[in-house]
Design a protein around this motif. Structure first.
Motif, PDB file in Angstrom:
ATOM      1  N   CYS A   1       0.726  -1.192  -0.019  1.00 36.89           N
ATOM      2  CA  CYS A   1       0.007   0.051   0.045  1.00 36.89           C
ATOM      3  C   CYS A   1       0.957   1.266   0.242  1.00 36.89           C
ATOM      4  O   CYS A   1       0.437   2.139  -0.457  1.00 36.89           O
ATOM      5  CB  CYS A   1      -1.061  -0.089   1.084  1.00 36.89           C
ATOM      6  SG  CYS A   1      -2.218   1.488   1.069  1.00 36.89           S
ATOM      7  N   GLY A   2       2.043   1.347   0.616  1.00 30.07           N
ATOM      8  CA  GLY A   2       2.874   2.341   0.694  1.00 30.07           C
ATOM      9  C   GLY A   2       3.389   2.692  -0.716  1.00 30.07           C
ATOM     10  O   GLY A   2       3.334   4.156  -1.183  1.00 30.07           O
ATOM     11  N   ALA A   3       3.546   1.585  -1.563  1.00 31.46           N
ATOM     12  CA  ALA A   3       3.955   2.070  -2.945  1.00 31.46           C
ATOM     13  C   ALA A   3       2.732   2.510  -3.764  1.00 31.46           C
ATOM     14  O   ALA A   3       2.907   3.472  -4.337  1.00 31.46           O
ATOM     15  CB  ALA A   3       4.418   0.588  -3.868  1.00 31.46           C
ATOM     16  N   ALA A   4       1.706   2.212  -3.629  1.00 31.61           N
ATOM     17  CA  ALA A   4       0.302   2.605  -4.163  1.00 31.61           C
ATOM     18  C   ALA A   4       0.260   4.129  -3.653  1.00 31.61           C
ATOM     19  O   ALA A   4      -0.090   4.938  -4.529  1.00 31.61           O
ATOM     20  CB  ALA A   4      -0.689   1.841  -3.782  1.00 31.61           C
ATOM     21  N   LEU A   5       0.318   4.599  -2.372  1.00 33.71           N
ATOM     22  CA  LEU A   5       0.132   5.718  -1.828  1.00 33.71           C
ATOM     23  C   LEU A   5       1.285   6.639  -2.576  1.00 33.71           C
ATOM     24  O   LEU A   5       0.931   7.854  -3.034  1.00 33.71           O
ATOM     25  CB  LEU A   5       0.444   5.835  -0.343  1.00 33.71           C
ATOM     26  CG  LEU A   5      -0.660   5.407   0.236  1.00 33.71           C
ATOM     27  CD1 LEU A   5      -0.445   5.080   1.743  1.00 33.71           C
ATOM     28  CD2 LEU A   5      -1.686   6.542   0.406  1.00 33.71           C
ATOM     29  N   HIS A   6       2.581   6.089  -2.723  1.00 32.16           N
ATOM     30  CA  HIS A   6       3.423   7.140  -3.408  1.00 32.16           C
ATOM     31  C   HIS A   6       3.271   7.173  -4.925  1.00 32.16           C
ATOM     32  O   HIS A   6       3.325   8.432  -5.426  1.00 32.16           O
ATOM     33  CB  HIS A   6       4.789   6.491  -3.300  1.00 32.16           C
ATOM     34  CG  HIS A   6       6.049   7.103  -3.855  1.00 32.16           C
ATOM     35  ND1 HIS A   6       7.384   6.461  -4.214  1.00 32.16           N
ATOM     36  CD2 HIS A   6       6.120   8.378  -4.096  1.00 32.16           C
ATOM     37  CE1 HIS A   6       8.199   7.598  -4.770  1.00 32.16           C
ATOM     38  NE2 HIS A   6       7.544   8.624  -4.627  1.00 32.16           N
ATOM     39  N   LEU A   7       2.784   6.318  -5.715  1.00 28.27           N
ATOM     40  CA  LEU A   7       2.441   6.396  -7.042  1.00 28.27           C
ATOM     41  C   LEU A   7       1.139   7.385  -7.046  1.00 28.27           C
ATOM     42  O   LEU A   7       1.063   8.402  -8.057  1.00 28.27           O
ATOM     43  CB  LEU A   7       1.948   5.287  -7.422  1.00 28.27           C
ATOM     44  CG  LEU A   7       2.972   4.010  -7.830  1.00 28.27           C
ATOM     45  CD1 LEU A   7       2.384   2.644  -8.080  1.00 28.27           C
ATOM     46  CD2 LEU A   7       3.823   4.361  -8.859  1.00 28.27           C
ATOM     47  N   ALA A   8       0.284   7.367  -6.130  1.00 32.26           N
ATOM     48  CA  ALA A   8      -0.667   8.358  -6.096  1.00 32.26           C
ATOM     49  C   ALA A   8      -0.327   9.801  -6.055  1.00 32.26           C
ATOM     50  O   ALA A   8      -0.798  10.573  -6.770  1.00 32.26           O
ATOM     51  CB  ALA A   8      -1.920   7.644  -4.942  1.00 32.26           C
ATOM     52  N   GLN A   9       0.607   9.943  -5.172  1.00 33.53           N
ATOM     53  CA  GLN A   9       1.185  11.499  -5.071  1.00 33.53           C
ATOM     54  C   GLN A   9       1.637  11.876  -6.406  1.00 33.53           C
ATOM     55  O   GLN A   9       1.481  13.025  -6.762  1.00 33.53           O
ATOM     56  CB  GLN A   9       2.066  11.437  -3.677  1.00 33.53           C
ATOM     57  CG  GLN A   9       1.789  10.930  -2.442  1.00 33.53           C
ATOM     58  CD  GLN A   9       0.789  12.323  -1.927  1.00 33.53           C
ATOM     59  OE1 GLN A   9       1.070  13.426  -2.403  1.00 33.53           O
ATOM     60  NE2 GLN A   9       0.028  11.753  -1.071  1.00 33.53           N
ATOM     61  N   LEU A  10       2.419  10.861  -7.016  1.00 35.87           N
ATOM     62  CA  LEU A  10       3.169  11.392  -8.196  1.00 35.87           C
ATOM     63  C   LEU A  10       2.375  11.567  -9.339  1.00 35.87           C
ATOM     64  O   LEU A  10       2.461  12.569 -10.044  1.00 35.87           O
ATOM     65  CB  LEU A  10       4.060  10.139  -8.429  1.00 35.87           C
ATOM     66  CG  LEU A  10       5.452   9.812  -7.342  1.00 35.87           C
ATOM     67  CD1 LEU A  10       6.327   8.733  -7.849  1.00 35.87           C
ATOM     68  CD2 LEU A  10       6.247  11.301  -7.302  1.00 35.87           C
ATOM     69  N   VAL A  11       1.277  10.623  -9.672  1.00 38.83           N
ATOM     70  CA  VAL A  11       0.179  10.839 -10.635  1.00 38.83           C
ATOM     71  C   VAL A  11      -0.655  12.050 -10.524  1.00 38.83           C
ATOM     72  O   VAL A  11      -0.996  12.396 -11.664  1.00 38.83           O
ATOM     73  CB  VAL A  11      -0.473   9.528 -11.074  1.00 38.83           C
ATOM     74  CG1 VAL A  11       0.677   8.487 -11.413  1.00 38.83           C
ATOM     75  CG2 VAL A  11      -1.301   9.242 -10.094  1.00 38.83           C
ATOM     76  N   LEU A  12      -0.812  12.452  -9.259  1.00 35.49           N
ATOM     77  CA  LEU A  12      -1.766  13.505  -9.102  1.00 35.49           C
ATOM     78  C   LEU A  12      -0.709  14.927  -9.077  1.00 35.49           C
ATOM     79  O   LEU A  12      -1.325  15.929  -8.915  1.00 35.49           O
ATOM     80  CB  LEU A  12      -2.443  13.407  -7.605  1.00 35.49           C
ATOM     81  CG  LEU A  12      -3.506  12.233  -7.784  1.00 35.49           C
ATOM     82  CD1 LEU A  12      -3.798  12.020  -6.373  1.00 35.49           C
ATOM     83  CD2 LEU A  12      -4.734  12.803  -8.399  1.00 35.49           C
ATOM     84  N   GLY A  13       0.562  14.570  -9.240  1.00 34.62           N
ATOM     85  CA  GLY A  13       1.230  15.840  -9.379  1.00 34.62           C
ATOM     86  C   GLY A  13       1.880  16.705  -8.273  1.00 34.62           C
ATOM     87  O   GLY A  13       2.126  17.832  -8.527  1.00 34.62           O
ATOM     88  N   THR A  14       1.820  15.826  -7.251  1.00 31.39           N
ATOM     89  CA  THR A  14       2.517  16.519  -5.845  1.00 31.39           C
ATOM     90  C   THR A  14       4.075  16.969  -6.227  1.00 31.39           C
ATOM     91  O   THR A  14       4.689  15.940  -6.859  1.00 31.39           O
ATOM     92  CB  THR A  14       2.392  15.582  -4.629  1.00 31.39           C
ATOM     93  OG1 THR A  14       0.912  15.227  -4.702  1.00 31.39           O
ATOM     94  CG2 THR A  14       2.701  16.147  -3.517  1.00 31.39           C
ATOM     95  N   GLN A  15       4.380  17.913  -5.891  1.00 28.16           N
ATOM     96  CA  GLN A  15       5.699  18.552  -6.168  1.00 28.16           C
ATOM     97  C   GLN A  15       6.324  19.008  -4.892  1.00 28.16           C
ATOM     98  O   GLN A  15       5.642  19.273  -3.685  1.00 28.16           O
ATOM     99  CB  GLN A  15       5.735  19.953  -7.046  1.00 28.16           C
ATOM    100  CG  GLN A  15       4.971  19.652  -8.248  1.00 28.16           C
ATOM    101  CD  GLN A  15       5.926  18.743  -9.043  1.00 28.16           C
ATOM    102  OE1 GLN A  15       7.257  18.828  -9.190  1.00 28.16           O
ATOM    103  NE2 GLN A  15       5.525  17.798  -9.956  1.00 28.16           N
ATOM    104  N   PRO A  16       7.605  19.272  -4.597  1.00 28.59           N
ATOM    105  CA  PRO A  16       8.440  19.621  -3.602  1.00 28.59           C
ATOM    106  C   PRO A  16       7.834  20.900  -3.329  1.00 28.59           C
ATOM    107  O   PRO A  16       7.586  21.756  -4.082  1.00 28.59           O
ATOM    108  CB  PRO A  16      10.052  19.826  -4.256  1.00 28.59           C
ATOM    109  CG  PRO A  16      10.116  18.617  -4.836  1.00 28.59           C
ATOM    110  CD  PRO A  16       8.719  18.654  -5.692  1.00 28.59           C
ATOM    111  N   GLY A  17       7.813  21.339  -1.931  1.00 26.67           N
ATOM    112  CA  GLY A  17       7.241  22.632  -1.491  1.00 26.67           C
ATOM    113  C   GLY A  17       5.565  22.570  -1.261  1.00 26.67           C
ATOM    114  O   GLY A  17       4.959  23.531  -0.823  1.00 26.67           O
TER     115      GLY A  17
END
Length: 379
Positions: free
Chosen positions: A58-74
């Protein structure tokens, strides 16, 4: 010390072994293969969406979710505080800042009013956690997200089979993420899934979960020799086909497994409902609770550690509930979130799995009653 009643226990048997044998015979044991694709289609019916991706956890899924939704540093992401820190970690992995907010005192999920108060110009999204499987307040959260132009993730790690106002967990946000860890309602020992109403998000996650290229099965049967090109750095977040084969059996078992857990939860509630020294979990009537865990709150007059030791000494497996994430040093959070902090200090998880009989639950409840009413556990 002998543990007579395990805290958690998978329900597996010959069907799972037969499914593994079929994968061995196929020759495809690695990740993202035929068994994974078949399980994705089958789990889509559980999640209420057409788009499912299996992941290593699930941690991998959460990380992928952040990335594909466009979460950026800051960026800032608001997250319900009472959760295993994989939720907050996934935001850190994307380079963003998790902004923890307090939770409801009754069902322990993110408080929509606290979400509204925490929004800043840097906020890009909300991660709601379904504590121990019971869904959060998605109508209110969706309204807040839409009003402020934010995305919404459902951390449904514990929620396979849950519903919210007739809608399935997995379909309640822009993306949902599931866990198939050994203590979850359905399990392959480890594993996870990402689900979404949006095909584009899952397609992007599928690329990222295989180092940044399409999985090898997409090239099977080609009349040429296709050589993938890497234009984006991805990860190895694939579920193995051995695990997916187990999950195909487990998902067929899900209705029976949930029914058994619900019977155990009802037995606990009936046997312990008159005991003022503990607080029982609340199951709201507009949601289906899958009872991944059964967590009780001990009265502040009791020493939670002594209660746990007393239970273990009598053969009852137990543990704390989950984390008040803001109290973990890795996040550098300043201040306190009183509801989550109190739950973290008072909660005890007692045995919950589909193998519990009614007699088991009655016996466990009797031991809980014996321990919490003992003078030995007073502060």
């Amino acid at each position: 010390m002998t543990v007579e009643y395990a805290l958690g226990q998978p329900t597996v048997g010959q069907e799972e072994l037969d499914a593994i044998s079929e994968v061995f015979a196929s020759g495809w044991l690695s990740g993202a293969g035929p068994a994974c694709l078949a399980f994705e289609k089958e789990f889509a019916a559980v999640a209420g969406v057409d788009n499912v991706l299996t992941t290593s956890n699930c941690g991998a899924a959460l990380h992928l979710a952040q990335l594909v939704l466009g979460t950026q540093p800051g960026d800032e992401v608001i997250v319900g505080d009472y959760t295993f820190p994989a939720t907050g970690h996934s935001i850190l992995w994307a380079g963003a800042k998790p902004v923890f907010v307090d939770v409801r005192p009754d069902i322990w999920s993110i408080d929509p009013q606290a979400v509204e108060a925490a929004i800043t110009p840097r906020t890009v999204g909300i991660v709601a956690v379904d504590p121990f499987g019971q869904p959060a307040d998605y109508d209110e959260l969706r309204a807040i997200a839409d009003r402020h132009g934010l995305w919404l993730i459902e951390d449904a790690a514990c929620s396979s089979g849950a519903t919210y106002k007739g809608r399935q967990a997995g379909s309640l946000a822009d993306i949902a993420t599931f866990s198939f860890h050994g203590r979850k309602g359905i399990t392959a020992g480890e594993g996870g899934a990402l689900t979404s109403p949006r095909a584009d998000l899952v397609a992007h996650a599928r690329k990222l979960h295989t180092y940044g290229i399409a999985p090898a099965i997409s090239r099977e049967g080609s009349s040429t020799l296709p050589i993938p090109s890497f234009d984006e750095a991805g990860f190895n977040y694939r579920l193995s086909d051995v695990q997916a084969a187990i999950m195909r059996v487990q998902v067929r078992r899900l209705p029976q497994l949930m029914a058994a857990r619900t019977r155990a939860a009802n037995t606990y509630a009936e046997a312990l409902g008159d005991l003022d020294l503990i607080e029982l979990p609340t199951a709201l009537p507009d949601r289906t609770h899958p009872w991944q865990s059964y967590v009780i709150g001990v009265d502040p007059s009791l020493d939670r550690g002594k209660v746990a030791l007393g239970l273990r000494a009598r053969g009852v497996g137990c543990n704390f509930g989950t984390y008040a994430s803001h109290k973990q040093p890795v996040y550098g959070f300043e201040g306190t979130l009183p509801v989550s902090a109190s739950l973290f200090e008072r909660h005890v998880a007692i045995p919950m799995h589909a193998n519990l009989t009614e007699d088991d639950a009655v016996q466990i409840a009797g031991i809980v009653r014996e321990v919490v009413t003992s003078a030995d556990v007073r502060r």
